[in-house]
Design a protein around this motif. Structure first.
Motif, PDB file in Angstrom:
ATOM      1  N   GLU A   1      56.609 -21.175  32.348  1.00 22.49           N
ATOM      2  CA  GLU A   1      56.071 -20.260  31.353  1.00 22.49           C
ATOM      3  C   GLU A   1      55.721 -21.017  30.073  1.00 22.49           C
ATOM      4  OE1 GLU A   1      57.320 -15.933  29.598  1.00 22.49           O
ATOM      5  OE2 GLU A   1      58.768 -17.550  29.355  1.00 22.49           O
ATOM      6  N   ALA A   2      54.585 -20.671  29.488  1.00 18.48           N
ATOM      7  CA  ALA A   2      54.169 -21.237  28.205  1.00 18.48           C
ATOM      8  C   ALA A   2      53.707 -20.095  27.315  1.00 18.48           C
ATOM      9  CB  ALA A   2      53.051 -22.249  28.401  1.00 18.48           C
ATOM     10  N   GLN A   3      54.210 -20.076  26.100  1.00 22.79           N
ATOM     11  CA  GLN A   3      53.876 -19.011  25.164  1.00 22.79           C
ATOM     12  C   GLN A   3      53.075 -19.564  23.991  1.00 22.79           C
ATOM     13  OE1 GLN A   3      57.494 -17.130  23.872  1.00 22.79           O
ATOM     14  NE2 GLN A   3      57.750 -15.959  25.768  1.00 22.79           N
ATOM     15  N   PHE A   4      52.124 -18.761  23.528  1.00 20.05           N
ATOM     16  CA  PHE A   4      51.440 -19.084  22.275  1.00 20.05           C
ATOM     17  C   PHE A   4      52.382 -18.728  21.130  1.00 20.05           C
ATOM     18  CE2 PHE A   4      47.705 -18.764  25.020  1.00 20.05           C
ATOM     19  CZ  PHE A   4      46.979 -19.877  24.599  1.00 20.05           C
ATOM     20  N   ARG A   5      52.661 -19.725  20.277  1.00 19.52           N
ATOM     21  CA  ARG A   5      53.534 -19.525  19.140  1.00 19.52           C
ATOM     22  C   ARG A   5      52.880 -20.101  17.889  1.00 19.52           C
ATOM     23  NH1 ARG A   5      57.779 -22.344  18.809  1.00 19.52           N
ATOM     24  NH2 ARG A   5      57.629 -23.760  20.592  1.00 19.52           N
ATOM     25  N   ALA A   6      53.276 -19.588  16.735  1.00 23.58           N
ATOM     26  CA  ALA A   6      52.785 -20.094  15.451  1.00 23.58           C
ATOM     27  C   ALA A   6      53.895 -20.908  14.801  1.00 23.58           C
ATOM     28  CB  ALA A   6      52.365 -18.940  14.548  1.00 23.58           C
ATOM     29  N   VAL A   7      53.626 -22.186  14.559  1.00 23.83           N
ATOM     30  CA  VAL A   7      54.637 -23.081  13.992  1.00 23.83           C
ATOM     31  C   VAL A   7      54.023 -23.849  12.826  1.00 23.83           C
ATOM     32  CG1 VAL A   7      55.780 -23.354  16.228  1.00 23.83           C
ATOM     33  CG2 VAL A   7      54.017 -24.991  15.539  1.00 23.83           C
ATOM     34  N   PRO A   8      54.831 -24.266  11.851  1.00 20.42           N
ATOM     35  CA  PRO A   8      54.302 -25.138  10.791  1.00 20.42           C
ATOM     36  C   PRO A   8      54.012 -26.513  11.362  1.00 20.42           C
ATOM     37  CG  PRO A   8      56.677 -24.861  10.564  1.00 20.42           C
ATOM     38  CD  PRO A   8      56.253 -23.924  11.650  1.00 20.42           C
ATOM     39  N   ALA A   9      52.909 -27.108  10.942  1.00 18.00           N
ATOM     40  CA  ALA A   9      52.514 -28.407  11.488  1.00 18.00           C
ATOM     41  C   ALA A   9      51.705 -29.179  10.460  1.00 18.00           C
ATOM     42  CB  ALA A   9      51.701 -28.225  12.768  1.00 18.00           C
TER      43      ALA A   9
ATOM     44  N   TYR B   1      43.046 -43.114  13.582  1.00 10.25           N
ATOM     45  CA  TYR B   1      44.453 -42.879  13.874  1.00 10.25           C
ATOM     46  C   TYR B   1      44.800 -41.452  13.480  1.00 10.25           C
ATOM     47  CZ  TYR B   1      49.548 -43.069  13.551  1.00 10.25           C
ATOM     48  OH  TYR B   1      50.883 -42.817  13.695  1.00 10.25           O
ATOM     49  N   VAL B   2      45.529 -40.746  14.359  1.00  9.91           N
ATOM     50  CA  VAL B   2      45.964 -39.372  14.102  1.00  9.91           C
ATOM     51  C   VAL B   2      47.470 -39.290  14.306  1.00  9.91           C
ATOM     52  CG1 VAL B   2      45.686 -36.933  14.666  1.00  9.91           C
ATOM     53  CG2 VAL B   2      43.772 -38.499  15.001  1.00  9.91           C
ATOM     54  N   HIS B   3      48.141 -38.584  13.413  1.00  8.31           N
ATOM     55  CA  HIS B   3      49.579 -38.357  13.512  1.00  8.31           C
ATOM     56  C   HIS B   3      49.793 -36.862  13.315  1.00  8.31           C
ATOM     57  CE1 HIS B   3      53.819 -38.300  12.151  1.00  8.31           C
ATOM     58  NE2 HIS B   3      53.954 -39.401  12.868  1.00  8.31           N
ATOM     59  N   ALA B   4      50.406 -36.185  14.306  1.00  9.09           N
ATOM     60  CA  ALA B   4      50.546 -34.732  14.243  1.00  9.09           C
ATOM     61  C   ALA B   4      51.935 -34.318  14.701  1.00  9.09           C
ATOM     62  CB  ALA B   4      49.493 -34.057  15.117  1.00  9.09           C
ATOM     63  N   LYS B   5      52.599 -33.502  13.882  1.00 11.01           N
ATOM     64  CA  LYS B   5      53.955 -33.054  14.183  1.00 11.01           C
ATOM     65  C   LYS B   5      54.165 -31.607  13.768  1.00 11.01           C
ATOM     66  CE  LYS B   5      57.042 -37.073  14.088  1.00 11.01           C
ATOM     67  NZ  LYS B   5      58.241 -37.645  13.417  1.00 11.01           N
ATOM     68  N   GLU B   6      55.095 -30.946  14.509  1.00 10.83           N
ATOM     69  CA  GLU B   6      55.661 -29.706  14.009  1.00 10.83           C
ATOM     70  C   GLU B   6      56.629 -30.074  12.889  1.00 10.83           C
ATOM     71  OE1 GLU B   6      57.320 -26.830  16.735  1.00 10.83           O
ATOM     72  OE2 GLU B   6      56.453 -27.961  18.410  1.00 10.83           O
ATOM     73  N   THR B   7      56.535 -29.403  11.770  1.00 15.93           N
ATOM     74  CA  THR B   7      57.370 -29.820  10.644  1.00 15.93           C
ATOM     75  C   THR B   7      58.791 -29.257  10.703  1.00 15.93           C
ATOM     76  OG1 THR B   7      56.459 -27.997   9.322  1.00 15.93           O
ATOM     77  CG2 THR B   7      55.405 -30.149   9.113  1.00 15.93           C
ATOM     78  N   HIS B   8      58.997 -28.115  11.358  1.00 12.22           N
ATOM     79  CA  HIS B   8      60.352 -27.553  11.367  1.00 12.22           C
ATOM     80  C   HIS B   8      61.245 -28.220  12.401  1.00 12.22           C
ATOM     81  CE1 HIS B   8      58.840 -25.427  14.813  1.00 12.22           C
ATOM     82  NE2 HIS B   8      59.930 -24.706  14.956  1.00 12.22           N
ATOM     83  N   THR B   9      60.676 -28.799  13.450  1.00 13.33           N
ATOM     84  CA  THR B   9      61.472 -29.508  14.461  1.00 13.33           C
ATOM     85  C   THR B   9      61.268 -31.011  14.403  1.00 13.33           C
ATOM     86  OG1 THR B   9      59.722 -29.348  16.132  1.00 13.33           O
ATOM     87  CG2 THR B   9      61.314 -27.521  16.011  1.00 13.33           C
ATOM     88  N   ASN B  10      60.220 -31.442  13.703  1.00 15.49           N
ATOM     89  CA  ASN B  10      59.841 -32.856  13.635  1.00 15.49           C
ATOM     90  C   ASN B  10      59.404 -33.404  14.989  1.00 15.49           C
ATOM     91  OD1 ASN B  10      59.403 -34.954  11.764  1.00 15.49           O
ATOM     92  ND2 ASN B  10      61.191 -36.063  12.531  1.00 15.49           N
TER      93      ASN B  10
END
Length: 684
Positions: free
Chosen positions: A538-546, A571-580
């Motif tokens: 299962e995969a859910q669409f979620r809204a997270v800070p990034a 170069y690209v660097h992308a992270k969720e900020t609440h989980t890092n």
């Protein structure tokens, strides 16, 4: 952004024309326009491009823009829009096999990259699923503009990552007296390409017509090794089969268009109709093919020098009827339909206290349907309306040009699902996405300039982010949407340092974009039973800070009258900020260089692009090895009255196993082996 697919199957076809061991060869389709008046010299020209409604040259834009046309477009032209643009600084591709590839800009894809044709959105189903091809064939495109970074101000919320505008001139815009055109044919490559295209424009000074036609056929892709990667095999035990072939990757497509316009000294009004057909294999499922058809009707008009208050007006309208069926063993399983209309009206005003600008209104109304056993979203009607304004204030002197740009966009979007036995009662959702931007260009001197752009961007959730609820076979997941989403919000800053001196140019830029609620597709760790005894994760669409941040650079240096040195990198660097945690499918650091030589009727080019290993991976995502892709090109203009060029193009000369980390199928679908493509192009 999605994790890797669990699929392991691939498919087979006849042998492609290939090079098993050859030295570095060179090739390219070189347009005579790029050589300008002196065929022996290399010139750099500024071209008005997408990204500014005032039509300024590319080196006067605040936002970073790449333009491909003539010589460079001919050199880069591939079978899909994504692969044609892959390698431009900041641009990668989704690469669901060789036939479905959508551009990824700065790590953002799908609904965050606006795909346009002549300034109007392309209506297809490519953002819904990675196995759905973009409804544009690069064979008939005359110019491609790529706006890197937020362009939501002018083009809507789906442009928060960038814009790709494919220009085909199917509606003539300028007065033409006589007949012009081009024809092209090519064969070979790792997929045994056989394609041809012809474009003709004719006019009598007041009335102009356009016609084009193309045909494309490919076989299954030859690959340098196994379709399944070593890492995937070691991780989950998938057997490494189908060595040397990417099974079920062949394609057969064609299309045509007819357009006409009345042209005047200060404008034009015209219309066109076009059709596109594409039948191609889905490499994740060896028994599945997609049969796609799209018909599009366009109307466009623009007039300038109208008066002291409103001096320019522009109108564009397109109606698209898109449909594709997914065939399993020749039987229709699921059908996707997308029908709708999109248009815009724009008026430019005369300078007011030094301000130059436009006000515009944009609208669209689309109806999407998914019918059949694999329909994981209901039928949906989406309507967009927006009012935007864009202004520029020139400052400084003729020697030191500066300017400030600013504007805003106020929008309203409704996304309404229809009652369906599988999805329940219909639902209504409405959003008011607003975007604002402030930018500037400061000339340090005649050679150096600095640009910066601050933006606040809002995007309404797409229909599949809201309403998905079912098994999505292409991604191997059970996808679940969220009808409670608010608009996706982001704030960004972009800056560039540019240098241009005669025939030399260089730019380096950095960007930082913070999403307060980035809408992505994330695994829940649960399994859903879709058939008795058959489960999907299962995969859910979620809204997270990034946060997305990165660097881009490119340069062209003329070493002699005939030799040019090219450099590029990103170069690209992308992270969720609440989980890092890292976000999935983010391309690694890439660095490239090349040499381009032109003398008399001969031209040659060699390019080297190195992609580093990507270890910054999301959960359930495998790392990707680095690679070095060496390509070479050669062209020769025949000594005949008509402009005729022969060309050859060698790809992957080191015969490396190239897997793009941004590809959803990177671990079961590598790029093609070392190969040679040959062809001829004529301009008249």
């Amino acid at each position: 952004m999605l994790p890797n697919s669990p699929y392991t199957r691939a498919h087979v076809a006849p042998t492609a024309l290939k090079l098993k061991s050859i030295p570095l060869i060179v090739s390219c389709l070189i347009s005579h326009a790029a050589l300008a008046d002196d065929a022996n010299a290399i010139h750099l020209e500024s071209i008005p491009v997408t990204g500014n409604p005032l039509g300024v040259a590319s080196d006067e834009l605040v936002v970073p823009v790449s333009v491909l046309n003539g010589r460079e477009l001919s050199l880069r032209r591939e079978g899909t829009l994504g692969e044609t643009l892959n390698g431009i600084p900041g641009v990668t591709a989704t690469q669901f096999g060789p036939n479905a590839s959508r551009p990824v800009i700065r790590g953002l894809d799908a609904e965050r990259v606006r795909i346009m044709q002549n300034g109007i959105g392309v209506l297809d189903a490519s953002s819904l699923s990675f196995d759905h091809a973009v409804g544009i064939d690069p064979l008939i495109i005359e110019q491609i503009d790529v706006v890197r970074g937020p362009a939501a101000l002018l083009y809507g919320g789906s442009a928060v990552g960038g814009v790709v505008n494919a220009i085909d001139h199917r509606i003539p815009k300028e007065q033409l007296d006589g007949v012009t055109g081009r024809a092209e044919a090519r064969f070979g490559g790792a997929d045994s390409t056989r394609n041809a295209a012809a474009v003709v424009d004719a006019g009598n000074g007041q009335f102009a017509i356009h016609a084009d036609v193309y045909n494309r056929k490919t076989d299954d892709l030859d690959i340098p090794g196994f379709a399944v990667s070593r890492r995937k095999s070691e991780a989950d035990g998938t057997p490494r089969e189908n060595k040397g072939k990417l099974v079920n990757s062949s394609a057969d497509g064609d299309g045509a268009a007819l357009g006409a316009a009345l042209t005047f000294d200060n404008g034009y009004i015209g219309a066109s109709v076009s059709t596109l057909n594409n039948n191609y294999g889905v490499v994740a499922e060896e028994a599945v093919r997609i049969d796609m058809q799209s018909q599009r009707w366009d109307i466009a008009s623009e007039f300038t020098d109208l008066g002291p208050v409103v001096h320019r007006v522009k109108f564009r309208l397109a109606h698209t009827d898109y449909e594709h069926s997914e065939l399993e063993d020749g039987e229709i399983g699921t059908t996707f339909k997308n029908r709708g209309i999109e248009g815009s009206f724009e008026a430019g005003h005369a300078p007011i206290a030094g301000l130059n600008g436009v006000i515009g209104y944009q609208f669209s109304n689309t109806n999407f349907e998914a019918l059949g056993e694999e329909a994981f979203v209901p039928s949906v009607n989406t309507q967009n309306k927006a009012l935007y304004v864009y202004e520029e204030l020139p400052l400084g002197t003729a020697e030191a040009k500066h300017k400030i740009t600013f504007g805003g966009r106020l929008g309203h979007t409704t996304v309404d699902s229809k009652t369906n036995a599988n999805f329940g009662a219909g639902q209504e959702n409405s959003f008011n996405p607003h975007s604002f931007a402030l930018g500037g260009l400061y000339s340090l001197n005649e050679q150096w300039s600095v640009t910066s752009n601050l933006s606040h961007n809002e995007r309404a959730p797409s229909y599949f982010e809201l309403y998905a609820n079912g098994a999505h076979v292409a991604t191997g997941q059970f996808e679940v949407g969220n009808t409670n989403f608010d608009v996706e919000r982001s704030n960004g800053v972009d800056a560039q340092l540019r240098w241009k001196n005669s025939l030399h140019s260089f730019s380096i830029g950095a960007y930082y974009t913070r999403f307060s609620n980035f809408i992505g597709l994330f695994s829940t760790g649960n399994d859903i039973e879709v058939e008795p005894g058959e489960f999907l994760p299962e995969a859910q669409f979620r809204a997270v800070p990034a946060v997305f941040k990165g660097l881009e650079a490119e340069g062209k240096f003329t070493l002699t009258d005939h030799l040019q040195w090219l450099v590029r990198g990103d170069y690209v660097h992308a992270k969720e900020t609440h989980t890092n945690d890292y976000l999935p499918r983010i391309a690694p650091l890439r660095l490239g260089t090349g040499l381009q030589y032109a003398f008399s009727s001969f031209s040659a080019r060699i390019d080297v692009l190195h992609a580093f290993k990507q270890n910054n991976t999301a959960d359930n995502e495998l790392a990707t090895d680095g690679y070095t892709n060496v390509s070479a090109l050669l062209t020769y203009k025949l000594p005949v009255k008509t402009h005729v060029e022969l060309f050859a193009k060698a790809n992957n000369l080191l015969n490396q196993e190239i897997r793009e980390h941004a590809s959803f199928l990177k671990d079961i679908s590598p790029a093609g082996e070392r190969s040679l493509l040959m062809g001829v192009r004529a301009d008249f």
